[in-house]
Design a protein around this motif. Structure first.
Motif, PDB file in Angstrom:
ATOM      1  N   GLU A  75     -29.630 -21.324 -38.192  1.00  0.00           N
ATOM      2  CA  GLU A  75     -30.231 -20.609 -37.063  1.00  0.00           C
ATOM      3  C   GLU A  75     -31.626 -20.112 -37.424  1.00  0.00           C
ATOM      4  OE1 GLU A  75     -29.253 -20.232 -34.012  1.00  0.00           O
ATOM      5  OE2 GLU A  75     -27.175 -20.941 -34.105  1.00  0.00           O
ATOM      6  N   ILE A  76     -31.775 -19.648 -38.679  1.00  0.00           N
ATOM      7  CA  ILE A  76     -33.084 -19.154 -39.120  1.00  0.00           C
ATOM      8  C   ILE A  76     -34.068 -20.322 -39.244  1.00  0.00           C
ATOM      9  CG2 ILE A  76     -34.308 -18.059 -41.047  1.00  0.00           C
ATOM     10  CD1 ILE A  76     -31.541 -16.537 -41.455  1.00  0.00           C
ATOM     11  N   ARG A 248     -34.180 -13.761 -34.948  1.00  0.00           N
ATOM     12  CA  ARG A 248     -35.600 -13.796 -34.566  1.00  0.00           C
ATOM     13  C   ARG A 248     -36.421 -12.863 -35.454  1.00  0.00           C
ATOM     14  NH1 ARG A 248     -38.120 -11.587 -29.377  1.00  0.00           N
ATOM     15  NH2 ARG A 248     -40.127 -11.627 -30.422  1.00  0.00           N
ATOM     16  N   LEU A 249     -35.850 -11.715 -35.775  1.00  0.00           N
ATOM     17  CA  LEU A 249     -36.570 -10.768 -36.631  1.00  0.00           C
ATOM     18  C   LEU A 249     -36.808 -11.365 -38.027  1.00  0.00           C
ATOM     19  CD1 LEU A 249     -37.849  -8.008 -37.169  1.00  0.00           C
ATOM     20  CD2 LEU A 249     -35.559  -7.101 -37.622  1.00  0.00           C
ATOM     21  N   VAL A 250     -35.791 -12.055 -38.564  1.00  0.00           N
ATOM     22  CA  VAL A 250     -35.973 -12.706 -39.870  1.00  0.00           C
ATOM     23  C   VAL A 250     -37.114 -13.715 -39.789  1.00  0.00           C
ATOM     24  CG1 VAL A 250     -34.952 -14.308 -41.542  1.00  0.00           C
ATOM     25  CG2 VAL A 250     -33.593 -12.410 -40.648  1.00  0.00           C
ATOM     26  N   LEU A 254     -40.527 -13.632 -42.039  1.00  0.00           N
ATOM     27  CA  LEU A 254     -40.935 -14.739 -42.917  1.00  0.00           C
ATOM     28  C   LEU A 254     -42.315 -15.261 -42.544  1.00  0.00           C
ATOM     29  CD1 LEU A 254     -37.578 -16.702 -43.356  1.00  0.00           C
ATOM     30  CD2 LEU A 254     -38.619 -15.025 -44.888  1.00  0.00           C
ATOM     31  N   LEU A 255     -42.587 -15.317 -41.253  1.00  0.00           N
ATOM     32  CA  LEU A 255     -43.894 -15.798 -40.813  1.00  0.00           C
ATOM     33  C   LEU A 255     -45.014 -14.868 -41.293  1.00  0.00           C
ATOM     34  CD1 LEU A 255     -45.457 -17.879 -39.154  1.00  0.00           C
ATOM     35  CD2 LEU A 255     -45.111 -16.431 -37.144  1.00  0.00           C
ATOM     36  N   HIS A 256     -44.807 -13.555 -41.109  1.00  0.00           N
ATOM     37  CA  HIS A 256     -45.833 -12.594 -41.557  1.00  0.00           C
ATOM     38  C   HIS A 256     -45.952 -12.576 -43.067  1.00  0.00           C
ATOM     39  CE1 HIS A 256     -47.084 -10.656 -37.821  1.00  0.00           C
ATOM     40  NE2 HIS A 256     -45.859 -10.918 -37.395  1.00  0.00           N
TER      41      HIS A 256
END
Lengths: 331, 169
Positions: A75-76, A248-250, A254-256
């Motif tokens: 999912e992540i 979504r928060l994970v 990770l993106l930031h």
């Protein structure tokens, strides 16, 4: 265990998700993945068992409805915008500590950017062994393995890089103006909502690997915190008033983290120092600094380019790289 | 630094086959250069020595001897290259790769990673150096016996500072 979901099940799931509102017949799924209809139906019932929900039409076609509230690696990975972080994701329902698992993976030469994630930690490590509460399904506990090409002496800056990334990810949610409490805590409305614990394995002049551990209180309710933490800890749900999608928060974190980490490799903290200072909860405030059993009081005036906290104490200016900071009455 | 200490160091330079000696500890730096130390015979013999705080105790008045918290030193133009203290140096040294706070155990109250006199294996964790909540588990690079620990628990350490001396087995 999330690990038990097979690649076939994930493929079927992703295809159904791609179809959005359209119906898909088990027959076409079978043709697409070279499976018997019986095998397709078995996979769908396995997914049901994991908590996925599908709608079924009168003609026996299916479409995706909802996913369970579990931090599955697949999912992540789906829709993850980060390029390096999360290329490899290992998920666990419950581990003693994600940093511990990450440490073992790192020794076995796991690649840069490998993620260890768990819905629960039974022995979550805070600083120097202080435990970080980890009930199942409420929080996010993840560790990132990095192999930065900087000298060990620069590595402590990564604590601030991680804290900034988490604060920025949380700030995507309306009303959650997360702040950084130097050097490794993230506060929302003055209470701790997330923390970072970084571990380094290095030679004198070379980093073997860094493990950045991140814990976020996401969907806790006030009753989920012990009484003694009631005025110190909070969760995103408590502050926002509604639950937050952990997957979504994970992905946001990770993106930031990837963006800020690449900046750090190029230029140290230079490019992100302004953001770190803007989000700092203690600059300009009266603070007390505890180190071991000594405490002193002063004013936090700056964070320098190495990430050290600059403090005025008794007309002396000191640069701190350690110590427990707390705000004292500021008036 | 005390006059007595400096006298000792001057004597050391006089007797040793070196031209100059730089000693740094937390607050002070003393450089002793041998008079007319003819540097004609090839490479310079300058050695820079970092004396751990714990080893040279009373260096300055109390106010500065006991900083209540870790104070990161101003960035230095180049890293201090530390070598051994001649008198104590029969074993191998474990040095700090960064500025930070030295911890003997994984958490307050827990038994230390290693005791003086204990056997250590290569790769075994001997202490933690913490800076900005980054925990650096320092490993022994040698199989051997811990001969001495040169820093007290929860004390600040500098880059390159010797933490332990290990007698290789």
């Amino acid at each position: 265990m999330p690990d038990d979901i097979t690649q076939t099940q994930i493929d079927i799931l992703n295809l159904l998700k791609d179809q959005n509102e359209n119906w898909t017949s088990p027959k076409s799924l079978g043709e697409r993945f070279h499976l018997s209809i019986k095998k397709v139906n078995q996979s769908l019932s396995e997914l049901l068992r994991w908590g996925y929900r599908f709608e079924t039409s009168r003609r026996g076609e299916v479409r995706f409805q909802t996913a369970p509230d579990i931090l599955f690696p697949h999912e992540i990975a789906r829709g993850l915008k980060a390029q390096v972080l999360g290329k490899e994701i290992h998920g666990f329902r419950s581990v003693s500590s994600t940093n511990g698992v990450a440490h073992r993976h790192a020794i076995k030469s796991a690649p840069d950017g490998t993620i260890i994630i768990a819905g629960r930690q039974t022995a979550g490590r805070g600083r120097l062994g202080r435990s970080w509460m980890s009930p199942p399904k409420l929080g996010i506990y993840l560790s990132v393995i990095l192999r930065p090409t900087v000298v060990p002496a620069q590595a402590p800056g990564l604590s601030l890089v991680a804290a900034l990334s988490v604060a920025e990810a949380i700030r995507h949610y309306p009303g959650l103006s997360a702040m950084i409490k130097w050097p490794n805590d993230v506060l929302v409305n003055g209470k701790k909502a997330a923390g970072v614990l970084t571990e380094l394995s290095a030679e004198l002049d070379r980093i073997n690997f860094v493990v950045i551990g991140i814990g976020i209180n996401v969907n806790h309710e006030p009753k989920d915190f012990p009484a003694e933490l009631a005025d110190k800890a909070t969760s995103l749900q408590i502050e926002q008033g509604c639950p937050v999608d952990r997957v979504r928060l994970v992905q946001e974190v990770l993106l930031h983290l990837e963006k800020r980490y690449l900046q750090f490799l190029r230029n140290g903290l230079k490019d992100q120092l302004k953001a770190i200072k803007d989000y700092s909860s203690i600059l300009g405030r009266h603070i007390s600094v505890r180190h071991g059993n000594k405490t002193m009081v002063g004013t936090a005036i700056d964070i320098d380019v190495d990430g050290a906290l600059v403090v005025n104490i008794d007309k002396r200016t000191l640069r701190l790289s350690s110590g427990e900071i707390s705000l004292t009455e500021s008036y | 630094m005390r006059e007595k200490t400096i006298r000792k160091l001057v004597k050391l330079v006089e007797e040793a086959d070196i031209e100059s000696l730089t000693v740094r500890n937390w607050w002070t730096k003393v450089q002793i250069i041998k008079k007319g130390g003819g540097g004609s015979n090839g490479g310079s013999h300058e050695s820079t020595i970092t004396i751990p705080r714990a080893a040279v105790k009373p260096s300055l008045p109390p106010m500065e001897v006991a900083p209540p918290v870790q104070v990161a030193p101003q960035p230095q133009p180049q890293p201090v290259s530390a070598s051994s203290i001649p008198a104590a140096a029969t074993g191998k040294e474990i040095k700090s790769p960064m500025v930070g706070t030295f911890y003997t155990s994984p958490e307050p109250g827990a038994p230390p990673f290693v005791e003086v006199g204990a056997r250590v294996k290569k790769g075994q964790t001997v202490c933690i150096i913490e800076a900005m909540k980054l925990m650096n588990e320092i490993e022994s690079e040698y199989d051997g016996v811990v001969k001495s620990r040169l820093v007290e628990n929860a004390q600040p350490v500098e880059f390159g500072q010797t933490l332990f001396v290990v007698e290789p087995a």
